[in-house]
Design a protein around this motif. Structure first.
Motif, PDB file in Angstrom:
ATOM      1  N   ALA A 172     -19.500  34.963 -38.630  1.00  0.00           N
ATOM      2  CA  ALA A 172     -18.386  34.563 -39.489  1.00  0.00           C
ATOM      3  C   ALA A 172     -17.046  34.858 -38.808  1.00  0.00           C
ATOM      4  N   VAL A 173     -16.959  36.018 -38.178  1.00  0.00           N
ATOM      5  CA  VAL A 173     -15.740  36.365 -37.442  1.00  0.00           C
ATOM      6  C   VAL A 173     -15.535  35.406 -36.275  1.00  0.00           C
TER       7      VAL A 173
ATOM      8  N   THR B 169     -16.979  38.576 -30.202  1.00  0.00           N
ATOM      9  CA  THR B 169     -17.939  38.807 -31.278  1.00  0.00           C
ATOM     10  C   THR B 169     -19.333  39.124 -30.741  1.00  0.00           C
ATOM     11  N   THR B 170     -19.701  38.549 -29.596  1.00  0.00           N
ATOM     12  CA  THR B 170     -20.998  38.877 -28.997  1.00  0.00           C
ATOM     13  C   THR B 170     -21.039  40.328 -28.542  1.00  0.00           C
TER      14      THR B 170
ATOM     15  N   LEU C 147     -29.299  31.140 -38.292  1.00  0.00           N
ATOM     16  CA  LEU C 147     -28.043  30.470 -38.622  1.00  0.00           C
ATOM     17  C   LEU C 147     -26.903  31.055 -37.808  1.00  0.00           C
ATOM     18  N   SER C 148     -26.879  32.372 -37.730  1.00  0.00           N
ATOM     19  CA  SER C 148     -25.822  33.032 -36.963  1.00  0.00           C
ATOM     20  C   SER C 148     -25.902  32.661 -35.484  1.00  0.00           C
TER      21      SER C 148
ATOM     22  N   ASN D 224     -25.653  40.010 -37.573  1.00  0.00           N
ATOM     23  CA  ASN D 224     -25.424  38.735 -36.895  1.00  0.00           C
ATOM     24  C   ASN D 224     -24.578  37.803 -37.746  1.00  0.00           C
ATOM     25  N   ALA D 225     -24.840  37.791 -39.053  1.00  0.00           N
ATOM     26  CA  ALA D 225     -24.063  36.937 -39.949  1.00  0.00           C
ATOM     27  C   ALA D 225     -22.589  37.360 -39.960  1.00  0.00           C
TER      28      ALA D 225
END
Length: 486
Positions: A375-376, A400-401, A230-231, A370-371
């Motif tokens: 989200a961020v 974020t990566t 999902l992430s 990862n979640a």
């Protein structure tokens, strides 16, 4: 690096090269023939397909591959049972999700704010069904460490996709024609993959045992993998959807083009991660932790050698390359690609570390990390797009990566105590090389435009990189050739 591992990486890299070449040619056809608006519409549809595939695949293919890698040598019948049970789950989920997408295509198009998506989503239900099973086949072959078979299936899919999609679009230049081409290509690739899985796993002669127990194991390990999946989907596709929602389909096309180029550049690292991931788990299970550590450290330093300068080079030549290959109407993608160069570097670190964590039994903590970063990413994207446009999505994804990559490396270090000092020395050397290379490339292309700037920039950059790596003993070109050829 062991000979078997080198061969696996070579096969996977070769398969991805074929796929990336065919995908690159297809990308040029789609962008040139459809134009920014219709290409952006297609990109929005593909983003929806990817989210739908999350429901049809979840993390079942990863979970199944993990147990196959564990059982394939000592308990082959148990591995075959994993194939059977996980396959039934994937086919059932894919059927349900595909039918739902077909029936809900019009409401979904209205929700996104783009009514023209409705027929694309209806036709794309076939994409979701066929590609879900194709992806499942590829990961099952990975679990058996049949990287040659997996790479062959991947190559065939790339060639079929180019033939069908380009053919349909050239005949009728619409986004719907492209979707129909994808359906036919993935259907053919799925059939080839099913045959490969049947042969590799010796399914026909296997005795299926403990089916309910194995089904529960696959489903249980699937939970954290689904969270990770999902992430990943959010990170890859939410930017396209949000850019299309806040801005226009054309801007969504610019962002999708930038992400596609980033995917092309990441091929070597993705090949390393995919080919070596099952090896880490297998070596740990057999007590060969030092071998697994050595393999990972070598893949990490190789990635640094390749991608520190590659990211810098991408920033410098992005403008002439995009304008030359895709045309002036895609000038809006230049800043996206330049920002995503940062994403490319950090995601290659994810590529070589994250898949291995699943085989090492650390899927749960990876999923949590990862979640959190996903989200961020969504929050930053929503905040930045209205402020700075399509570049905001690229900034959010890159930042974020980077955080996620550092977390993955930290977890991998807890499992495999690789030598941090040697990695730091390699990074320092490559940073120094990159500064010199960047200055030379920028100077040599300042007064050039178009194809000339791209050709000169790449030639100068690669030449300096090869020479400097040789002088600093980062690798031996002759040894690399010897390993590859024999």
């Amino acid at each position: 690096m062991a000979r078997e591992s080198i061969e696996n990486v070579s096969w996977e890299f070769g398969g991805r090269v074929v796929h990336i070449v065919t995908s690159g040619l297809l990308l040029i056809v789609l962008t040139r023939v459809l134009g920014p608006d219709r290409y952006g519409l297609l990109a929005l549809a593909i983003a929806v397909f990817t989210f739908a595939r999350l429901l049809s695949e979840s993390g079942l293919h990863w979970s199944a591959a993990r147990y196959i890698a564990e059982f394939k040598t000592d308990r082959p019948d148990r591995a075959a049972t994993v194939v059977l049970e996980s396959g039934l789950l994937v086919v059932g989920a894919s059927t349900l999700v595909s039918l739902s997408l077909f029936l809900l295509s019009a409401p979904l198009a209205s929700l996104i704010g783009e009514p023209r998506l409705s027929p694309l989503l209806a036709a794309g239900s076939g994409v979701v069904f066929c590609y879900s099973i194709h992806r499942y086949n590829r990961h099952i072959l990975q679990g058996y460490e049949d990287i040659r078979g997996s790479a062959t299936v991947h190559s065939i899919e790339g060639v079929l996709t180019l033939a069908f999609v380009a053919g349909f679009v050239l005949y009728r230049p619409t986004a719907l024609a492209a979707v129909v081409g994808y359906v036919l290509a993935y259907a053919c690739a799925t059939a080839v993959g099913l045959v490969a899985v049947y042969r590799t796993g010796a399914i026909g002669s296997a005795t299926f045992i403990d089916r309910s127990t194995i089904r529960w194991q696959v489903l249980r390990y699937n939970v954290p993998l689904t969270a990770t999946r999902l992430s990943n989907v959010v990170d890859r596709q939410v930017g396209v959807l949000l850019v299309g929602y806040f801005l226009t389909a054309a801007n969504a096309g610019f962002y999708a083009l930038g992400k596609q180029i980033a995917d092309f550049v990441r091929v070597p690292a993705a090949s390393l991660g995919f080919a070596l991931a099952p090896t880490y788990g297998a070596r740990k299970t057999s007590g060969e932790l030092d071998t697994a550590t050595e393999l990972f450290e070598e893949s990490l330093t190789t990635t640094l050698i390749l991608y520190v300068p590659a990211a810098a080079g991408l920033i410098i030549i992005a403008e002439p390359a995009i304008l030359t290959v895709f045309g002036l109407e895609y000038a809006g993608a230049v800043v996206v690609v330049q920002i995503l160069a940062v994403f490319v570097f950090f995601h290659t670190l994810v590529n070589i570390s994250a898949p291995g964590l699943d085989y090492l039994g650390r899927a749960r903590i990876r999923a949590i990390a990862n979640a959190g970063t996903s989200a961020v990413n969504v929050a930053l994207t929503v905040a930045l797009i209205p402020a700075i446009g399509v570049a905001g999505a690229a900034v959010a994804t890159s930042v974020t990566t980077a955080c996620y990559a550092l977390v993955c490396l930290s977890i991998m270090y807890a499992e495999l105590r690789f030598d941090l000092r040697s990695v730091a020395v390699c990074f320092s050397k490559m940073s120094a090389i990159t500064v010199g290379m960047s200055l030379a490339v920028y100077t040599s292309t300042t007064y050039l435009t178009g194809a000339a700037a791209v050709a000169v920039g790449i030639t100068v950059g690669v030449g300096i990189w090869l020479l400097a790596c040789q002088l600093l003993a980062l690798f031996d070109v002759r040894q690399l050739v010897a390993n590859r050829s024999g």
